[in-house]
Design an enzyme around this catalytic site. Structure first.
Site, mmCIF file in Angstrom:
data_model
loop_
_atom_site.group_PDB
_atom_site.id
_atom_site.type_symbol
_atom_site.label_atom_id
_atom_site.label_comp_id
_atom_site.label_asym_id
_atom_site.label_seq_id
_atom_site.Cartn_x
_atom_site.Cartn_y
_atom_site.Cartn_z
ATOM 1 N N ASP A 75 0.812 -1.225 0.000
ATOM 2 C CA ASP A 75 0.000 0.000 0.000
ATOM 3 C C ASP A 75 0.844 1.273 0.000
ATOM 4 O O ASP A 75 1.997 1.273 0.428
ATOM 5 C CB ASP A 75 -0.874 0.039 1.267
ATOM 6 N N ASP A 76 0.201 2.342 -0.418
ATOM 7 C CA ASP A 76 0.638 3.742 -0.224
ATOM 8 C C ASP A 76 1.717 4.235 -1.180
ATOM 9 O O ASP A 76 2.205 5.353 -1.033
ATOM 10 C CB ASP A 76 1.087 4.017 1.227
ATOM 11 N N HIS A 126 -6.176 3.223 -4.231
ATOM 12 C CA HIS A 126 -6.113 3.450 -2.771
ATOM 13 C C HIS A 126 -6.477 4.907 -2.467
ATOM 14 O O HIS A 126 -5.931 5.487 -1.540
ATOM 15 C CB HIS A 126 -4.714 3.087 -2.279
ATOM 16 N N HIS A 130 -5.524 9.936 0.052
ATOM 17 C CA HIS A 130 -5.279 9.196 1.300
ATOM 18 C C HIS A 130 -5.352 10.159 2.486
ATOM 19 O O HIS A 130 -4.613 10.039 3.470
ATOM 20 C CB HIS A 130 -3.915 8.501 1.251
ATOM 21 N N HIS A 220 3.780 -2.230 3.062
ATOM 22 C CA HIS A 220 3.797 -0.883 2.482
ATOM 23 C C HIS A 220 5.088 -0.693 1.689
ATOM 24 O O HIS A 220 6.169 -0.940 2.248
ATOM 25 C CB HIS A 220 3.711 0.182 3.593
HETATM 26 ZN ZN LIG Z 1 -2.892 3.320 3.007
#
Ligand SMILES: [Zn+2]
Length: 252
Positions: A75-76, A126, A130, A220
């Site tokens: 993620d991210d 995502h 965010h 991540h």
């Molecule tokens: Zn995230």
């Protein structure tokens, strides 16, 4: 199973019974309804933070528990420094993974997103920002963010985006409304590594003791530590006789 609709109906029914029966005119009645309300609000708060409860939204949190397969998700990103290092390790082990990318980061790292796609990995949405306030947005604004990110991914990779993972894994009725519009399949996780906060040894120990057939692992591609622990994580999983497959292979 408990979900937002049936819980809300149950709560409102109890409230109505209390009002009609006149129970609210007594102290005991007020105390009881206050306790029920507190329980209801606590349940909503817990369910928001736990995507695995499938309370507001039905998410895919794991694959079949009958097959010795797991999948890796990151993620991210995309991150200019970390993501290419992750890709190199995955390529070395011939593993396909899924990257849940943030629109604002994609805009700054278009070439990295293209690299993820060209190497055959899956790209998920995502959100655009965010933002810590994302969960307070109305459904229209949330859907706008999600669709903006989809458009950018499509522009760079030529691929349509199927999967969405909520920022922070938080779900609520607004997000449920947004996703009704965008139509994404929502992906949660069943094994969270906490790679942004916990130390490497603890994470590896957790994987060693907890990883199970069908798990969706959450990493991540934003912290150097993840690069360091990825190789060892793959080794642990393989030594348990599990195969690491792409998300599509795990959930079909
Ligand atoms: Zn995230």
């Amino acid at each position: 199973m408990l979900n937002h609709n049936n819980t809300l109906i149950a709560y409102l029914t109890v409230l109505l019974i209390f009002i009609i029966s006149g129970a609210l005119s007594s102290t005991a009645g007020i105390v009881i309804i206050s306790i029920i309300t507190l329980f209801f609000v606590s349940l909503l708060a817990t369910a928001s933070a736990r995507i695995q409860m499938n309370f507001f939204i039905k998410a895919v949190n794991n694959g079949s528990r009958e097959k010795a397969t797991v999948t890796l998700t990151f993620d991210d990103g995309p991150d200019r420094n970390i993501t290419p290092q992750i890709l190199e390790i995955l390529e070395k082990h011939n593993i396909k993974a899924t990257f849940f990318c943030i629109g604002e980061k994609i805009e700054q790292n278009r070439d990295i997103l293209k690299m993820i796609s060209d190497k055959g990995h899956t790209i998920g949405n995502h959100s655009w920002s965010h933002s810590v306030f994302f969960d307070f947005y109305l459904p229209g604004r949330m859907a706008g963010e999600i669709e903006k990110t989809d458009r950018l991914i499509k522009e760079i990779t030529g691929k349509n985006v199927v999967f969405f993972r909520p920022p922070f894994g938080v779900t609520n009725p607004f997000l449920a409304g947004a996703l009704k519009k965008t139509g994404h399949t929502v992906i949660g996780w069943s094994l969270r590594t906490f790679d942004t906060v916990k130390d490497k040894e603890r994470i590896l120990k957790k994987i060693e003791t907890k990883v199970a057939d069908g798990d969706i692992l959450l990493f991540h591609d934003t912290v150097p530590q993840t690069v360091e622990l990825l190789e060892k994580s793959i080794e642990i999983i393989k030594n348990k006789g599990m195969e690491i497959v792409g998300l599509e292979g795990l959930i079909v």
